[in-house]
Design an enzyme around this catalytic site. Structure first.
Site, mmCIF file in Angstrom:
data_model
loop_
_atom_site.group_PDB
_atom_site.id
_atom_site.type_symbol
_atom_site.label_atom_id
_atom_site.label_comp_id
_atom_site.label_asym_id
_atom_site.label_seq_id
_atom_site.Cartn_x
_atom_site.Cartn_y
_atom_site.Cartn_z
ATOM 1 N N GLU A 98 -82.269 -82.260 -63.727
ATOM 2 C CA GLU A 98 -83.329 -82.519 -64.704
ATOM 3 C C GLU A 98 -82.785 -82.490 -66.125
ATOM 4 O OE1 GLU A 98 -86.962 -80.440 -62.158
ATOM 5 O OE2 GLU A 98 -85.804 -79.263 -63.556
ATOM 6 N N GLU A 157 -92.078 -71.819 -62.336
ATOM 7 C CA GLU A 157 -91.568 -71.171 -63.552
ATOM 8 C C GLU A 157 -92.540 -71.107 -64.731
ATOM 9 O OE1 GLU A 157 -89.979 -74.015 -62.328
ATOM 10 O OE2 GLU A 157 -88.518 -72.986 -61.070
ATOM 11 N N ASP A 197 -94.022 -84.634 -55.789
ATOM 12 C CA ASP A 197 -94.528 -84.567 -54.407
ATOM 13 C C ASP A 197 -95.976 -84.112 -54.451
ATOM 14 O OD1 ASP A 197 -94.580 -81.402 -53.828
ATOM 15 O OD2 ASP A 197 -92.848 -81.871 -55.071
ATOM 16 N N GLY A 219 -95.424 -80.106 -57.860
ATOM 17 C CA GLY A 219 -96.168 -80.695 -56.750
ATOM 18 C C GLY A 219 -97.617 -80.911 -57.181
HETATM 19 N N1 ADE Z 1 -91.772 -78.162 -57.724
HETATM 20 C C1 ADE Z 1 -91.856 -79.443 -57.304
HETATM 21 N N2 ADE Z 1 -92.593 -79.547 -56.200
HETATM 22 C C2 ADE Z 1 -92.994 -78.288 -55.898
HETATM 23 C C3 ADE Z 1 -93.748 -77.743 -54.848
HETATM 24 N N3 ADE Z 1 -94.252 -78.526 -53.897
HETATM 25 N N4 ADE Z 1 -93.960 -76.406 -54.844
HETATM 26 C C4 ADE Z 1 -93.439 -75.630 -55.817
HETATM 27 N N5 ADE Z 1 -92.701 -76.086 -56.821
HETATM 28 C C5 ADE Z 1 -92.477 -77.414 -56.869
#
Ligand code: ADE
Length: 248
Positions: A14, A190, A213, A80
């Site tokens: 990133e 975070e 996601d 996510g």
């Molecule tokens: N960062 C990106 N996708 C995530 C997920 N599904 N759960 C926790 N942190 C994430």
């Protein structure tokens, strides 16, 4: 070093593009972490990796404030999607941050940070406004340059970000999180920890997250590839535009 802006990322993939754009880079080590000082758009910055999870992110944020005297912290990374309509490729700006795995009940209400009397930390209003303008301009520009890349224009959302020490990659726990926090837009590991540190020190904070996601059973698929090909370039585009728009 005065007026330094810290740009925190969770993963090296990133941070990669930001590091490539950094002028007059200078590397320093502290607390087992690398810090890159330099200039972006003619302004002083420190780039750092938070590592993954709340404690690691809090340590990095504390070091940035104590050692580098940063004036503001911006977090860029992936998350996510939780809320309906928050889709892969969209961008979320956190207006509020909550630790979804904080539970000291029955001593304190669920999600309340003990002895703070609060569940949520707020983004700094002026940082949020500048980042929002930068993200919107970046998304409009990238849609104009490559309209065929996506069938749907990428959306910019603003609202609650939930953080916890758990990668949400299974349907049932994610559904439980959605019912528990219906206004949470996305989940990551975070943001709310950095928000708590910044609250303690009175340092302005805001996080911008690209949705990688939907926090379901497919969440792990092509995760690194997504970060390299989409989230990394998004971080560079949005942060560059943000640095251009900063005053002070
Ligand atoms: N960062 C990106 N996708 C995530 C997920 N599904 N759960 C926790 N942190 C994430």
């Amino acid at each position: 070093m005065l007026h330094t802006t810290a740009i925190l990322s969770a993963l090296a993939e990133e941070q990669h593009g930001l590091l490539a754009a950094l002028r007059q880079p200078r590397r320093m080590e502290r607390a087992g972490r690398e810090f890159w000082l330099g200039e972006l758009q003619g302004r002083n910055v420190v780039l750092a990796l938070s590592k993954i999870g709340k404690v690691a992110a809090a340590t990095t944020a504390t070091t940035l404030i104590e050692r580098f005297a940063v004036r503001r912290i911006v977090f860029t990374g992936v998350a996510g999607g939780l809320a309906r309509g928050v889709q892969v490729g969209d961008v979320v700006l956190g207006t509020e941050y909550l630790q979804h795995d904080m539970d000291a009940s029955p001593l304190f209400p669920r999600h309340e940070i003990p002895l703070y009397g609060r569940k949520r930390f707020q983004a700094d209003a002026s940082l949020l406004a500048t980042l929002s303008g930068a993200a919107r301009a970046f998304l409009e520009r990238s849609a104009a340059i490559s309209p065929s890349q996506t069938s749907m224009p990428r959306q910019l959302h603003q609202g609650l970000i939930a953080s916890g020490d758990r990668f949400m990659g299974e349907h049932a726990p994610t559904q439980a999180l959605r019912s528990e926090l219906p206004d949470a837009l996305c989940v990551e590991m975070e943001g709310a920890a950095v928000a708590q540190v910044c609250f303690d020190y009175g340092v302005p904070f805001c996080a911008v997250r690209t949705i990688s996601d939907r926090a379901d059973d497919d969440a792990h698929v092509d995760f690194s590839q997504f970060i390299r090909s989409v989230a990394g370039p998004y971080a560079v585009g949005i942060v560059t535009e943000f640095m251009r728009r900063l005053d002070g």
